[in-house]
Design an enzyme around this catalytic site. Structure first.
Site, PDB file in Angstrom:
ATOM      1  N   GLU A 200       0.841  -1.192   0.000  1.00 51.57           N
ATOM      2  CA  GLU A 200       0.000   0.000   0.000  1.00 51.57           C
ATOM      3  C   GLU A 200       0.872   1.236   0.000  1.00 51.57           C
ATOM      4  O   GLU A 200       1.962   1.226   0.571  1.00 51.57           O
ATOM      5  CB  GLU A 200      -0.850   0.035   1.286  1.00 51.57           C
ATOM      6  N   HIS A 208      -2.670   7.789  12.984  1.00 51.85           N
ATOM      7  CA  HIS A 208      -3.463   6.561  12.975  1.00 51.85           C
ATOM      8  C   HIS A 208      -4.710   6.861  13.806  1.00 51.85           C
ATOM      9  O   HIS A 208      -4.629   7.045  15.009  1.00 51.85           O
ATOM     10  CB  HIS A 208      -2.649   5.421  13.579  1.00 51.85           C
ATOM     11  N   HIS A 235       5.320  -0.080  14.981  1.00 51.87           N
ATOM     12  CA  HIS A 235       3.965  -0.159  14.434  1.00 51.87           C
ATOM     13  C   HIS A 235       2.953  -0.680  15.450  1.00 51.87           C
ATOM     14  O   HIS A 235       1.888  -1.163  15.093  1.00 51.87           O
ATOM     15  CB  HIS A 235       3.905  -1.030  13.158  1.00 51.87           C
ATOM     16  N   LYS A 237       0.788   0.214  19.070  1.00 53.92           N
ATOM     17  CA  LYS A 237       0.310   1.378  19.820  1.00 53.92           C
ATOM     18  C   LYS A 237       0.834   1.402  21.248  1.00 53.92           C
ATOM     19  O   LYS A 237       0.973   0.362  21.888  1.00 53.92           O
ATOM     20  CB  LYS A 237      -1.222   1.350  19.850  1.00 53.92           C
ATOM     21  N   ASN A 291     -10.922  -4.230  12.619  1.00 55.00           N
ATOM     22  CA  ASN A 291     -10.719  -5.238  13.644  1.00 55.00           C
ATOM     23  C   ASN A 291     -12.068  -5.695  14.158  1.00 55.00           C
ATOM     24  O   ASN A 291     -12.835  -4.907  14.703  1.00 55.00           O
ATOM     25  CB  ASN A 291      -9.873  -4.673  14.778  1.00 55.00           C
ATOM     26  N   ARG A 293     -13.445  -7.215  16.626  1.00 58.01           N
ATOM     27  CA  ARG A 293     -13.392  -7.645  18.026  1.00 58.01           C
ATOM     28  C   ARG A 293     -13.306  -6.413  18.906  1.00 58.01           C
ATOM     29  O   ARG A 293     -13.210  -5.301  18.415  1.00 58.01           O
ATOM     30  CB  ARG A 293     -12.125  -8.472  18.250  1.00 58.01           C
ATOM     31  N   VAL A 296      -7.932  -3.339  22.273  1.00 56.42           N
ATOM     32  CA  VAL A 296      -7.183  -3.096  23.513  1.00 56.42           C
ATOM     33  C   VAL A 296      -7.588  -1.746  24.117  1.00 56.42           C
ATOM     34  O   VAL A 296      -7.889  -1.635  25.304  1.00 56.42           O
ATOM     35  CB  VAL A 296      -5.658  -3.092  23.244  1.00 56.42           C
TER      36      VAL A 296
END
Lengths: 444, 70
Positions: A200, A208, A235, A237, A291, A293, A296
């Site tokens: 990409e 982000h 990469h 967090k 994501n 789900r 975090v």
């Protein structure tokens, strides 16, 4: 509503889910490895089942053992947390086939979003902006070179089935492309993902920013504001905040609308996250991945919306029909307290001698450990999430400084000194930062 | 003789060199894995690997001897 939930996870997230499950009057069942037998999440559950040895393949990733634990304890539903089996469509199906309630989206939505190439194509078709990139899996270096030329350097190289930043790399020319391609291929093979690689266009100085969505039982999808996750190392967090200081109201409106379209495109149910890259100068964004789900960093959204996302996951999975009118007030920041040294961010597991969490107005700590526990090398380095909320960003920063200073951890190496350093860094304080902030702090 | 020791608790994921190999400064000797991260163990000086004290799959503690280079 079912009467019991098996939590197929460990550490802070298992503990956090168990808290809500028990708060709703349901029975919480923990599963754990030998290495985790003494952790708080095992103690705080109503029931706990030992799965096996420390290695994830022999415990938390072993589908048969988890399902067996559900059978022997009479669990009626399964919450996967994040990581491990959370985005494993085959596991979700196995749970459903066993007659249990899966607290997550339809396995088909997991599958559609799990393959990053498929997800990109699907999002593009749904009118969600995507970065220039490959629409078909790239399987060899020559193909990757052609694709990179076409897209234009720099490019981001990643495994289509990967996640969590593992195996991701930026290539600025043909030489670094070969290295990044090799790294992504190796990571894909090692973590059991598809050997397909995705390229990409890499956006320099990007932020982000991700949107939390909730797909309700009646099919509507709502957006619960955004989280800025630009403070990253490797990469991955480290600090997240909501709202994002780099997003104008006009851009926010467009991002939230796109995230809702993304959710609708896959018939999304429950809590999900649409990750985007934001070009702060141009006030534009592209879809990165979804994501499927609980994330975090979901507490920052909970702190500014007043919603308990785990409770909503459970109610939606139980088929309860209701509506949600999200309202965002104040400002929340989360600091991930990792067992790693604060300079090079290398792992530093160890036995915890002292563990004293900060308390006070606007402070929330989601932790997986207590004094006397050992942080082992078998799992990710997240020990706790220190979250603060204030009426304004300034108030949140002030509470963050006080809370970081008051958090005492001795034994494992930890990154609280890094958090303190960040809270005094002019770029973080001003809010004008991007995903390159941490590496600039460390190369100075 | 230089002793190479583990900087942290980790699993030995991969051994890259063999006893008797000549290595240059900066060569990867062993790859450890801790907390879902690969950590290469690098030769700090050139020399010959005289002894490997670990095998793949071992768990090493901080300060454990990994290799000797002469």
């Amino acid at each position: 509503m079912f009467d019991s939930v098996l939590v197929a996870n460990r550490g802070e997230i298992a503990r956090r889910i168990i808290r809500t499950v028990r708060g709703m009057g349901l029975r919480a069942i923990a599963v754990h490895s030998e290495a985790d037998a003494d952790l708080p999440f095992v103690r705080e559950a109503d029931d706990a089942v030992l799965l096996g040895p420390a290695h994830p393949a022999q415990s938390y990733l072993d589908v048969d053992k988890v399902l067996q634990a559900a059978r022997t304890t009479g669990a009626r539903a399964v919450h996967p947390g994040y990581g491990f089996l959370a985005e494993n469509a085959a596991f979700a199906r196995a749970v459903i086939d066993a007659g249990l309630v899966w607290i997550g989206p339809d396995p088909k939505a997991i599958e559609q979003m799990g393959d990053k190439i498929n997800a990109r194509n699907l999002m593009e078709a749904a009118g969600v902006p995507v970065a220039a990139g490959t629409r078909e899996p790239v399987s060899d270096l020559a193909q990757a070179e052609r694709a990179a030329e076409e897209i234009g350097y720099p490019v981001m190289v990643k495994a289509a089935g990967g996640g969590g930043g593992i195996g991701m790399g930026v290539a600025r020319d043909g030489e670094s492309l070969a290295k990044a391609f090799e790294q992504a291929t190796r990571a894909a093979a090692r973590f059991g993902g598809e050997p397909a690689i995705l390229l990409e266009r890499y956006i320099e100085r990007a932020r982000h920013v991700e949107v939390q969505i909730l797909g309700l039982a009646d099919g509507t999808v709502v957006a619960l504001g955004e989280r800025d996750c630009s403070v990253q190392r490797r990469h991955q967090k480290v600090v997240e905040e909501s709202p994002s200081p780099g997003v104008t109201p006009e851009l926010r409106e467009r991002m939230l609308a796109a995230a809702v379209r993304a959710g609708q495109a896959v018939g999304y149910r429950g809590a999900g996250t649409v990750e985007c890259l934001v070009d702060a100068d141009a006030q534009d964004f592209v879809f990165l991945e979804m994501n499927t789900r609980l994330q975090v960093e979901h507490p920052v959204t909970e702190l500014v919306t007043g919603l308990d996302l785990v409770e909503h996951q459970i109610r939606i999975a139980a088929g309860e029909v209701y509506s949600v009118e999200p309202r965002v007030t104040g400002h929340a920041i989360e600091f991930r307290v990792y067992a790693e040294d604060p300079r090079r961010f290398l792992p530093g597991p160890g036995k915890i001698g002292v563990w004293e969490e900060p308390v006070g107005e606007g402070v929330r700590v989601d932790s997986g450990y207590a004094a006397g526990n050992t942080v082992t090398p078998f799992y990710d380095p997240l020990m706790a999430k220190l979250c603060v909320v204030g009426a304004t960003r300034e108030e949140a920063l002030r509470r963050g400084r006080e809370a970081v200073a008051a958090f005492r951890v001795e034994g494992p190496k930890h990154n609280l000194p890094f958090c303190a350093e960040l809270l005094d860094h002019p770029d973080f304080v001003s809010g004008d930062y991007d995903t390159g902030l941490v590496s600039r702090m460390r190369s100075a | 003789m230089a002793e190479v020791r583990a900087e942290m608790v980790a699993n030995v994921w991969k051994i890259v060199v063999s006893e008797g190999d000549a290595v240059e400064e900066g060569d990867t000797l062993v790859i450890l894995e801790s907390m879902k991260m690969e950590i290469p163990v690098i030769a700090e000086d050139a020399g010959t690997v005289t002894k490997l004290h670990i095998k793949e799959g071992d768990v090493v503690q901080e300060g454990d001897l990994i290799a000797a280079i002469e």
